[in-house]
Scaffold this motif. Structure first.
Motif, PDB file in Angstrom:
ATOM      1  N   GLY A 136       0.816  -1.213   0.000  1.00  0.00           N
ATOM      2  CA  GLY A 136       0.000   0.000   0.000  1.00  0.00           C
ATOM      3  C   GLY A 136       0.844   1.255   0.000  1.00  0.00           C
ATOM      4  O   GLY A 136       0.426   2.309  -0.470  1.00  0.00           O
ATOM      5  N   TYR A 137       2.072   1.131   0.545  1.00  0.00           N
ATOM      6  CA  TYR A 137       2.933   2.307   0.597  1.00  0.00           C
ATOM      7  C   TYR A 137       3.534   2.574  -0.776  1.00  0.00           C
ATOM      8  O   TYR A 137       3.645   3.707  -1.219  1.00  0.00           O
ATOM      9  N   LYS A 138       3.878   1.469  -1.478  1.00  0.00           N
ATOM     10  CA  LYS A 138       4.513   1.646  -2.791  1.00  0.00           C
ATOM     11  C   LYS A 138       3.528   2.177  -3.823  1.00  0.00           C
ATOM     12  O   LYS A 138       3.792   3.157  -4.505  1.00  0.00           O
ATOM     13  N   ASN A 139       2.418   1.480  -3.975  1.00  0.00           N
ATOM     14  CA  ASN A 139       1.381   1.960  -4.912  1.00  0.00           C
ATOM     15  C   ASN A 139       0.075   1.981  -4.159  1.00  0.00           C
ATOM     16  O   ASN A 139      -0.152   1.138  -3.304  1.00  0.00           O
ATOM     17  N   PRO A 140      -0.828   2.897  -4.516  1.00  0.00           N
ATOM     18  CA  PRO A 140      -2.153   2.871  -3.891  1.00  0.00           C
ATOM     19  C   PRO A 140      -2.795   1.505  -4.093  1.00  0.00           C
ATOM     20  O   PRO A 140      -2.727   0.954  -5.191  1.00  0.00           O
ATOM     21  N   LEU A 141      -3.375   0.964  -3.028  1.00  0.00           N
ATOM     22  CA  LEU A 141      -3.991  -0.365  -3.118  1.00  0.00           C
ATOM     23  C   LEU A 141      -5.180  -0.340  -4.061  1.00  0.00           C
ATOM     24  O   LEU A 141      -5.881   0.656  -4.168  1.00  0.00           O
ATOM     25  N   LYS A 159     -18.881   3.440 -21.155  1.00  0.00           N
ATOM     26  CA  LYS A 159     -19.783   3.386 -19.998  1.00  0.00           C
ATOM     27  C   LYS A 159     -20.508   4.702 -19.847  1.00  0.00           C
ATOM     28  O   LYS A 159     -19.909   5.750 -19.868  1.00  0.00           O
ATOM     29  N   LEU A 160     -21.809   4.604 -19.634  1.00  0.00           N
ATOM     30  CA  LEU A 160     -22.581   5.824 -19.438  1.00  0.00           C
ATOM     31  C   LEU A 160     -22.289   6.374 -18.047  1.00  0.00           C
ATOM     32  O   LEU A 160     -21.955   7.520 -17.859  1.00  0.00           O
ATOM     33  N   ILE A 161     -22.424   5.495 -17.073  1.00  0.00           N
ATOM     34  CA  ILE A 161     -22.200   5.930 -15.697  1.00  0.00           C
ATOM     35  C   ILE A 161     -20.698   5.920 -15.482  1.00  0.00           C
ATOM     36  O   ILE A 161     -20.082   4.869 -15.517  1.00  0.00           O
ATOM     37  N   GLN A 162     -20.121   7.051 -15.273  1.00  0.00           N
ATOM     38  CA  GLN A 162     -18.677   7.082 -15.049  1.00  0.00           C
ATOM     39  C   GLN A 162     -18.397   6.451 -13.700  1.00  0.00           C
ATOM     40  O   GLN A 162     -19.118   6.688 -12.744  1.00  0.00           O
ATOM     41  N   ALA A 163     -17.328   5.650 -13.641  1.00  0.00           N
ATOM     42  CA  ALA A 163     -17.015   5.018 -12.362  1.00  0.00           C
ATOM     43  C   ALA A 163     -16.703   6.107 -11.349  1.00  0.00           C
ATOM     44  O   ALA A 163     -16.132   7.121 -11.692  1.00  0.00           O
ATOM     45  N   GLU A 164     -17.102   5.856 -10.119  1.00  0.00           N
ATOM     46  CA  GLU A 164     -16.845   6.876  -9.091  1.00  0.00           C
ATOM     47  C   GLU A 164     -15.345   6.967  -8.917  1.00  0.00           C
ATOM     48  O   GLU A 164     -14.659   5.974  -8.769  1.00  0.00           O
ATOM     49  N   THR A 165     -14.829   8.168  -8.961  1.00  0.00           N
ATOM     50  CA  THR A 165     -13.381   8.285  -8.861  1.00  0.00           C
ATOM     51  C   THR A 165     -13.013   8.189  -7.397  1.00  0.00           C
ATOM     52  O   THR A 165     -13.566   8.889  -6.571  1.00  0.00           O
ATOM     53  N   THR A 166     -12.057   7.306  -7.083  1.00  0.00           N
ATOM     54  CA  THR A 166     -11.532   7.353  -5.727  1.00  0.00           C
ATOM     55  C   THR A 166     -10.196   8.028  -5.864  1.00  0.00           C
ATOM     56  O   THR A 166      -9.367   7.617  -6.666  1.00  0.00           O
ATOM     57  N   VAL A 175      -0.645   5.196   7.194  1.00  0.00           N
ATOM     58  CA  VAL A 175      -1.614   6.163   6.671  1.00  0.00           C
ATOM     59  C   VAL A 175      -1.896   5.873   5.201  1.00  0.00           C
ATOM     60  O   VAL A 175      -3.038   5.864   4.763  1.00  0.00           O
ATOM     61  N   ALA A 176      -0.827   5.588   4.438  1.00  0.00           N
ATOM     62  CA  ALA A 176      -1.035   5.336   3.006  1.00  0.00           C
ATOM     63  C   ALA A 176      -1.957   4.143   2.810  1.00  0.00           C
ATOM     64  O   ALA A 176      -2.901   4.183   2.027  1.00  0.00           O
ATOM     65  N   THR A 177      -1.670   3.062   3.559  1.00  0.00           N
ATOM     66  CA  THR A 177      -2.460   1.846   3.369  1.00  0.00           C
ATOM     67  C   THR A 177      -3.873   2.026   3.892  1.00  0.00           C
ATOM     68  O   THR A 177      -4.837   1.704   3.214  1.00  0.00           O
ATOM     69  N   SER A 178      -3.968   2.574   5.092  1.00  0.00           N
ATOM     70  CA  SER A 178      -5.294   2.623   5.709  1.00  0.00           C
ATOM     71  C   SER A 178      -6.206   3.588   4.964  1.00  0.00           C
ATOM     72  O   SER A 178      -7.401   3.349   4.826  1.00  0.00           O
ATOM     73  N   ARG A 179      -5.622   4.665   4.449  1.00  0.00           N
ATOM     74  CA  ARG A 179      -6.468   5.612   3.724  1.00  0.00           C
ATOM     75  C   ARG A 179      -7.063   4.930   2.501  1.00  0.00           C
ATOM     76  O   ARG A 179      -8.257   5.022   2.236  1.00  0.00           O
ATOM     77  N   GLN A 180      -6.221   4.192   1.790  1.00  0.00           N
ATOM     78  CA  GLN A 180      -6.706   3.541   0.579  1.00  0.00           C
ATOM     79  C   GLN A 180      -7.720   2.453   0.933  1.00  0.00           C
ATOM     80  O   GLN A 180      -8.706   2.270   0.230  1.00  0.00           O
ATOM     81  N   LEU A 181      -7.485   1.754   2.037  1.00  0.00           N
ATOM     82  CA  LEU A 181      -8.436   0.723   2.460  1.00  0.00           C
ATOM     83  C   LEU A 181      -9.784   1.354   2.783  1.00  0.00           C
ATOM     84  O   LEU A 181     -10.827   0.833   2.435  1.00  0.00           O
TER      85      LEU A 181
END
Length: 1542
Positions: free
Chosen positions: A227-232, A955-962, A1144-1150
């Motif tokens: 999770g620290y290297k790349n967003p999960l 896709k009509l409905i754009q995926a929700e951006t995280t 923080v990096a991992t938990s935020r993405q989780l």
């Protein structure tokens, strides 16, 4: 002991042990206590462990080298022990050794055998790593270290001949072997054969983790690094453990719940479970007004008046299902509570050690390390406890969500009406969440009192009765805290009520956004929302005041307690001296007290909340269920029969259908006709078993396919919607598409049949949705087809095609039993039987001819309305190919008329006469033949649809951006700006001051305690107490000012501003924005994200600031006292920073993944609830339950690592904190000579607390980062691209504009979205005021687009429109839209009064409103209602029929009475008589107005001034109807088909 060891081996020698610089333990002590401790532990643990192994089998593990070595070591150890024993026997010859030399080897030998046996048993039971044995080997090594050292010391001190060479050798061999065992024990065995770990693509490493790894959560590290290297991403998540999945959790709970239900049933033999749900009659009109009067009980909305005496207890079911696992966590908690009190005792020893002179230094170091070890042990145990509790909470949520979902598929309609979809979704989200939150702290209920009692006991030992003064303060604070908690709770309920109200209104606004825009009503609704929001903020402000008080009370509590206790202690008796030991040990005990005292009220209030939730869930789960036996599936010789049927929707209501008798022969086609609201749809529901059967019997033979009146479309691909769980068969599938006239549509949809359909079928037109629904029925290949008015939503020629190819005597369904509810007269001659319904009963039944002969109501009806006999051309011989060409254009591309893109809550029943006037869809002339043969044309199947690769689906409905990665600094700045930059800085400084005051008080205390050494105690008492009090009170005041500034003023301001921006941003967005953004996502922004800004962010910032300053101050103090500390601080800070970044990096993405995977659970759920009759009809319940479970598991897959990440962090951060304690203590021991006891106490007691604040700080950093994202997400939507300004001051048209109503199009072109084709191409036409223009053309020819252009819902791509010499592109949108009136295709009503729906701005008087209602033919209906104009409309106008809603829309138009009126097929849902009335109303009331009518039925426009024929976005013909007919062009063809021209 003397008997065991003999006289010459004493058990204890103080001089040897305590008072020497080279301490050692006597041999007797080593041979007994140290040798037996591990053995006693293993023998005590083994019975329980064997039982556990007997119960849990995980398959067996193959013998590995590691296992062989372990076993060999075990056997060698046994051999060594026996060797020792035999050596002792051998020694007997020389002298008689004491008994201990026999007993100890014997005990050890037996224990080693037991350990070896366990090693093998574990292998056979599939245990990969054993905690029991690890602790055993660890204890053994620990106990063997002392003899190891003392034997070496003996060797040095004694001469060679005295030492026992054999025993030395055996002991060192023994030591090496147990060390090997310990090391081997740290590694894992391979997974057992056939275990899930082997088959799973991404197994959770927890299952295979070793004991150490489990205790320290080391197995999570791999994810933290990833999770620290790349967003999960979702694919990185581990699979859910089998035991946590819905598959094992939900049945567990339901089994217990069913037992509860069975108990209730058996105790009340004569009352059926129906009694458990009764509903107050008052709430039947609508479920908002009446029921929500008192804020306290707003939650108990679902419960009715008096339920049955015995209600099944949901709590008992929960406890039975999840109690045992939870108790393990409680055991850990108990251990942790006891260990907590060891450190203050050690601190007291450490301080007294610094006082004494001439004591060996190793005492101090030993104490320091002991403090460290107890702290580490406490950390490990605490986090195990949390892990158990959180996992229980997660399981409870899974089980509750599953139970509610399963229940919602079977509850009766009456029960469904008592709780709206929103309320049930709330049960799933809010109430299940409350249980989850409660389980984590439930143990505090018994643990808090235990901690308080222990703390008080130890305090009494230190300070005697003075403690009571402190306790009194605490007890006084409890009612204050309880009062605050209660008020806060009441405010929360109130705030929730406003929030629900606001969200409900937002939901309606978003669902009816198109109508708001067309009527220019946005302002009125913005004001409504802001009014609710103002109330909500007012409540929030009150909550903030209370919060500030409680924060002050809770932060100052330990200080006040200390102050009173110390003050009383020194003033009561002159001999009482406050020295360092007493002061700081008491302080650390007070700090321990602080947590339970604060938690108790919180736990109690969260229990109250959970009990309300419990009641709501219990009521929902006790609702009546549909009786699966009400429809007999075996059937008689008839396909469907009802004998003496009497049906109602709700037991309390009057029956809707009475005295129904019908028998439908196998394979026949029955048409059901009748006026709006006479019970046609209810009849279909009765056949499906959806209604309460009061008397009579119903039977349906074989499987059923059902097409509801309002098509229910899932959010899935088009193909999935049609297959509906059946396997895909190419040929059959093609036939189905053909028969339902869907083939042409597929060619236009961007991804063919793999196009994703939005929620509620948003990107299909009404007709397409209905045809998909028909296709689903046809593909299901059932025995009985129940078709509830499927032809009303489609164009006439398509209706004809579908009737001929699908429903009619020659259609694909011939030979099946079909019951068709219809308004279409043209098809009646071709059906086998007709059933005429009047007011809930059957008035006549028979074939078409019979009914005509009877000359009853039906014949009368027909004579009035078949204008000239329905034209039936039988030139069916034309080739099918012609038929193929007939519908090239009946395909609505993805940019259908926006009108159709409404989420159709009200699919219009297109009405009778439309079918009579079939509109030809062929430009060369009419080729509409009723083709009487059904063969699926084979020509089309040559090249299957695969050419369109589904990969390219847009896709009509754009995926929700995280958002991924770190939250940008700009977001914090954005928030600071909303708060005010100057204020932000002041707030930060105030926090610093408050913290400084707190530290100052303690430094003063340490100085005070040093008075004890100089004997100046008495004369300074008052001054000492006074300053101490002043500093403490200053701290409290700073805090109060801060909280008020921060939470009650600045942050609420920020919340207010951000919400207003968001609201205006969304309502100013153009129509296209709402098509590509699902309502759910917007609502999420308005509920969850706004909530985060309202309450979570201020709280996070508050706690973060406090912990940050606190930690900073602790480190400063430690460094000031022992400068050596700086050396340690640097590496520790680095380590801390490093762990924190990983976390923080991992938990935020989780967290982000968790919240993204959460909404599908609820949207799938609300989709299910709306479509449950369809799901039941096709018998697909289990598949949907499975889908829901999968979605919940997906969500828990990201939630579980989230919990573990907190534990992982906790263990690591607390380890760093424990290191700080260790070094503070070590340096204190080292600097003993220069430090006063007071300062040692100060630095160590501060260090003991720092662990907690470090932990909080990381948590808050991460929480703040997770929540501040809300600011980002809200900001994203407040900055959407807006439509043109609503009003342009200098371009305002005159108030009486438009005086004439002349409309001109000049070279006008338009497209739906950038990058799409033009829908209208270079239109030029001019219309004079007062003309009546009919607009006709095929579906997709651009009829509706043309009207949308007048309202500028679509902006021009070229050319212009002028109305009475004003270019509409130049004036404000509201100025334009308020001067036009439209009666839209789908009637949209908002919940509120009828008057509000007609006139939201209160511009008209009541007389005018009544007059409008009279002209709209609603006068009679409204005046019969008790509330009259204040009649409450339900959400979406559900309590009016579709026809009545359409009339309300007409009344709106009559009220506005503007110069230009646009009718979009508005009369489709109304029966013929009403329709005639409306047409005449329009002719009389709007005779001076310019009227544009989009007509699907030509007879309504034959007397219009001119008719405009559109074709593919261009004007094909434009002239008076009579001229067009004589020209014999397209219009003539249409008229001929409609029987209006010869």
């Amino acid at each position: 002991m003397e008997r065991l060891c003999g006289a010459e081996l004493p058990f204890w020698e103080a001089n040897l042990t305590l008072h020497s610089d080279r301490p050692d333990l006597p041999q007797c002590f080593q041979l007994t206590v140290l040798a037996w401790l591990p053995c006693i532990y293993l023998w005590a643990a083994s019975p329980f462990y064997l039982l556990y192994l007997h119960r849990n089998r995980r398959g067996y593990i193959m013998m590995s080298i590691k296992n062989r070595v372990k076993t060999a070591c075990g056997l060698l150890l046994w051999v060594i022990c026996w060797a020792d024993l035999f050596y002792t026997f051998h020694q007997r010859a020389q002298y008689s050794p004491p008994p201990v030399f026999y007993v100890t080897p014997l005990v050890l030998g037996m224990t080693m055998l037991l350990a070896t046996f366990l090693i093998q048993l574990e292998r056979l039971r599939g245990v990969q790593s054993s905690g029991v044995l690890f602790i055993f080997w660890f204890l053994s090594v620990l106990c063997a270290i002392v003899p190891f050292r003392s034997k070496i010391l003996q060797l040095y001190s004694q001469s060679e001949e005295k030492s026992d060479a054999f025993r030395l050798t055996t002991f060192y061999l023994y030591f090496v072997l147990i060390l090997c065992e310990l090391i081997l024990c740290c590694f894992n065995e391979r997974p057992p054969l056939f275990s899930s770990v082997v088959t799973d693509p991404n197994p959770c490493p927890e299952n295979t983790a070793g004991f150490l790894s489990t205790m320290t959560f080391w197995w999570f590290t791999s994810m933290a690094i990833k999770g620290y290297k790349n967003p999960l991403e979702a694919k990185d998540l581990w699979s859910l453990n089998q035991r946590d999945s819905s598959k094992s959790m939900v049945p567990k709970l339901l089994k217990e719940w069913d037992k509860e239900l069975a108990k209730v049933k058996s105790s009340v033999p004569n009352v059926s479970t129906q009694a458990t749900y009764s509903k107050p009659p008052s709430a039947s009109t609508n479920h908002v007004g009446g029921a929500e009067s008192s804020p306290e009980e707003a939650e108990v909305l679902l419960s009715g008046h008096k339920a049955a005496p015995h209600q099944p207890s949901f709590l008992r079911a929960l406890v039975r299902a999840f109690g045992p696992y939870f108790l393990i966590g409680s055991a850990f908690k108990f251990l942790q509570d006891t260990i907590t009190f060891v450190n203050p005792q050690l601190l007291s020893m450490l301080i007294s050690f610094t006082k004494q002179k001439g004591v060996p230094d190793w005492w101090g170091y030993a104490l320091a390390f002991l403090m460290f070890f107890t702290a580490v042990l406490q950390t490990l145990i605490l986090h195990q406890h949390f892990q158990y509790c959180f996992v229980t909470g997660m399981n409870v949520r899974t089980a509750i969500v599953g139970a509610i979902y399963r229940k919602s598929l079977v509850i009766t309609n009456a029960a469904k009406r008592s709780s709206t979809v929103g309320e049930v979704v709330n049960l799933m989200s809010v109430d299940a969440q409350r249980f989850m939150d409660l389980t984590t702290f439930l143990n505090m209920l018994w643990s808090a009192p235990l901690q308080i009692m222990l703390a008080l006991y130890f305090l009494w030992l230190k300070l005697g009765p003075s403690v009571l003064a402190g306790v009194a303060v605490m007890i006084l604070l409890i009612p204050l805290n309880a009062f605050i908690a209660m008020k806060t709770r009441a405010y929360q309920v109130e705030q929730m009520r406003y929030k629900d109200e606001r969200i409900k209104l937002m939901n309606e606004i978003l669902n009816g956004i198109k109508v708001l825009k067309l009527y220019a009503w946005e302002k009125s609704f913005i004001d409504k929302v802001l009014a609710i929001r103002q109330k909500e903020l007012h409540v929030l402000r009150k909550t903030a005041f209370l919060g500030a008080l409680s924060t002050m009370a809770w932060t100052s509590a330990p200080f006040l307690v200390a102050l009173t206790t110390f003050a009383v202690y020194v003033t009561v008796d002159e001999n009482n001296v406050l020295d360092a030991e007493k002061a700081f040990v008491s302080l650390s005990l007070f700090n321990i007290l602080r947590f339970p005292l604060n938690m108790l009220p919180q736990v109690i209030s969260s229990m109250v909340q959970a009990s309300v939730s419990l009641k709501r869930i219990q009521n929902f789960l006790s609702h009546d269920e549909l009786d699966p036996e009400s429809v007999d599936r075996k059937g008689s010789e008839f396909a469907a029969t009802i004998i003496n049927g009497k049906f109602t929707w709700d037991k309390q209501d009057t029956p809707v259908l009475h005295n129904i008798n019908m028998m439908v022969p196998q394979g026949s086609l029955l048409a059901v006709v009748g006026h709006v609201g006479c019970g046609k749809s209810s009849l279909i529901s009765a056949l499906l078993g959806e209604m309460e059967k009061l008397e009579g019997e119903v039977s349906v033979r074989g499987s059923v396919a059902y097409v509801p009146q309002q098509a229910w479309i899932q959010n899935a691909t088009l193909r999935d919607n049609i297959l509906f769980g059946k396997p895909y068969q190419e040929a059959k599938y093609r036939c189905v598409l053909e028969a339902c006239a869907l083939t042409p549509d597929l060619e236009v949809l961007p991804g063919g049949d793999m196009t994703e359909i939005g929620e509620k079928g948003i990107n299909l037109s009404g007709g397409q949705r209905q045809r998909v629904s028909l296709a689903r029925a046809l593909y299901s290949d059932a025995d009985v087809y129940l078709l509830d008015d499927p032809l009303s939503a489609v164009d006439a020629h398509v209706a004809k095609h579908i009737f001929d190819h699908l429903i009619g005597p020659e259609g694909a369904l011939k030979g099946k039993t079909r019951i068709l509810v219809t308004h279409g007269i043209s098809f009646l001659p071709q059906v086998d039987n007709i059933m005429v319904m009047v007011e809930g009963g059957v008035s006549e039944m028979g074939s078409y001819q019979e009914l005509l002969k009877q000359n009853g109501a039906f014949a009368e009806f027909l004579r009035n309305y078949s204008l000239e006999d329905i034209i039936e051309e039988d030139e069916a011989t034309e080739d099918i190919l012609e038929e193929e060409e007939l519908f090239p254009e009946d395909a609505l591309s993805n940019h259908t008329d926006i009108v159709d893109n409404e989420p159709t809550i009200n699919e219009a029943k297109r009405s009778f006469l439309r079918q009579i006037s079939i509109i030809s869809a062929d430009s060369e002339g009419a080729r509409c033949r009723s083709v009487r043969r059904h063969t699926c044309s084979q020509k089309k199947h040559g090249e299957p649809q695969e050419k369109k690769k589904p990969q390219e689906v847009d896709k009509l409905i754009q995926a929700e951006t995280t958002e991924t990665g770190k939250v940008k600094v700009t977001v914090y700045l954005e928030y600071a700006k909303a708060v005010g930059l100057a204020l932000s800085v002041i707030i930060c400084l105030l926090y610093g001051c408050q913290s400084a005051a707190a530290i100052g008080a303690n430094v003063w205390l340490s100085d005070w305690t040093n008075d004890a050494n100089t004997n100046h105690t008495q004369e300074r008492v008052n001054m000492r107490v006074g300053v101490y009090a002043a500093l403490g009170i200053a701290q409290g005041l700073f805090l109060l000012v801060n909280c008020l500034l921060c939470r009650a003023y600045s942050m609420l301001l920020a919340a207010k501003i951000t919400h207003r921006k968001l609201l205006c941003g969304v309502l100013r967005a153009p129509q296209t924005f709402f098509e590509s953004t699902p309502t759910g996502r917007l609502l999420n922004r308005f509920s969850k994200d706004v909530d985060a800004i309202d309450s979570h962010i201020p709280e996070n910032i508050d706690i973060w600031m406090r912990t940050f300053w606190y930690t900073l101050n602790v480190l400063l103090i430690c460094c000031a006292l022992t400068p050596m500390f700086l050396l340690v601080i640097v590496p520790l800070t680095l380590l801390y920073w490093w762990v924190q970044r990983f976390y923080v990096a991992t938990s935020r993405q989780l967290k982000r993944l968790e919240s993204v995977s959460r909404s599908p659970i609820y949207s799938h759920f609300s989709e299910t609830v709306t479509g449950c009759s369809v799901i039941r009809a096709y018998g697909r319940q289990s598949a949907f339950v499975l889908m829901s479970d999968t979605k919940v598991d997906e969500n828990q897959k990201s939630y579980y690592p989230g919990i573990v990440s907190n534990r992982w962090l906790g263990v690591r951060i607390e380890f760093i904190g424990n290191c700080i304690v260790l070094f503070a203590a070590l340096f204190a021991v080292g600097g003993k000579s220069s430090l006063s006891p007071g300062l040692v106490g100060l630095s160590v007691s501060y260090a003991l607390q720092v662990t907690m604040s470090l932990n909080w700080m990381v948590r808050m950093t991460s929480d703040l980062e997770n929540n501040i994202v809300a600011v980002e997400r809200v900001k994203e939507y407040s900055e959407t691209q807006t439509e043109a300004p609503w009003e342009i001051e200098d371009k305002k048209p005159p108030p009486d504009w438009p005086p004439h109503g002349n409309v001109q199009f000049k070279d006008y072109s338009v497209r739906y979205r950038e990058g799409l084709d033009l829908v209208l191409k270079n239109l030029s036409l001019s219309v004079k005021g007062g003309e009546k223009i009919g607009i006709v053309g095929r579906t997709g020819a651009g009829k509706s687009s043309m009207t949308l252009c007048l309202f500028r819902l679509l902006e021009a791509a070229g050319g212009e429109i002028t109305i009475d010499d004003v270019k509409i592109a130049e004036i404000g949108l509201h100025d334009l839209r308020s001067k036009l009136t439209i009666i839209p295709q789908e009637p949209v009503l908002f919940s509120g009064t009828l008057r509000m729906n007609l006139d939201p701005f209160d511009r008209y008087s009541d007389e005018e409103v009544w007059k409008a209602l009279e002209h709209a033919h609603l006068h009679k209906f409204v005046s019969n209602q008790p509330a009259q104009l204040l009649l409450e409309c339900a959400e979406g106008g559900e309590n009016l029929s579709v026809g009545q809603r359409q009339l309300v829309c007409l009344a709106r138009a009559l009220l506005r009475k503007t110069r230009i009126l646009i009718l979009d097929e508005a009369t489709a849902a109304i029966d013929l008589e009403t329709d005639d009335l409306i047409q005449s109303t329009i002719r009389t009331q709007f005779d001076e107005c310019t009227v544009f009518t989009i007509a699907h039925r030509l007879n309504t426009i034959m007397d219009y001034t001119r008719v405009l024929v559109l074709d593919k976005g261009r004007i094909a013909e434009f002239d008076t109807p009579s001229n067009l007919i004589s020209e014999r062009g397209i219009f003539y063809g249409m008229a001929k088909d409609a029987g209006l021209a010869q």
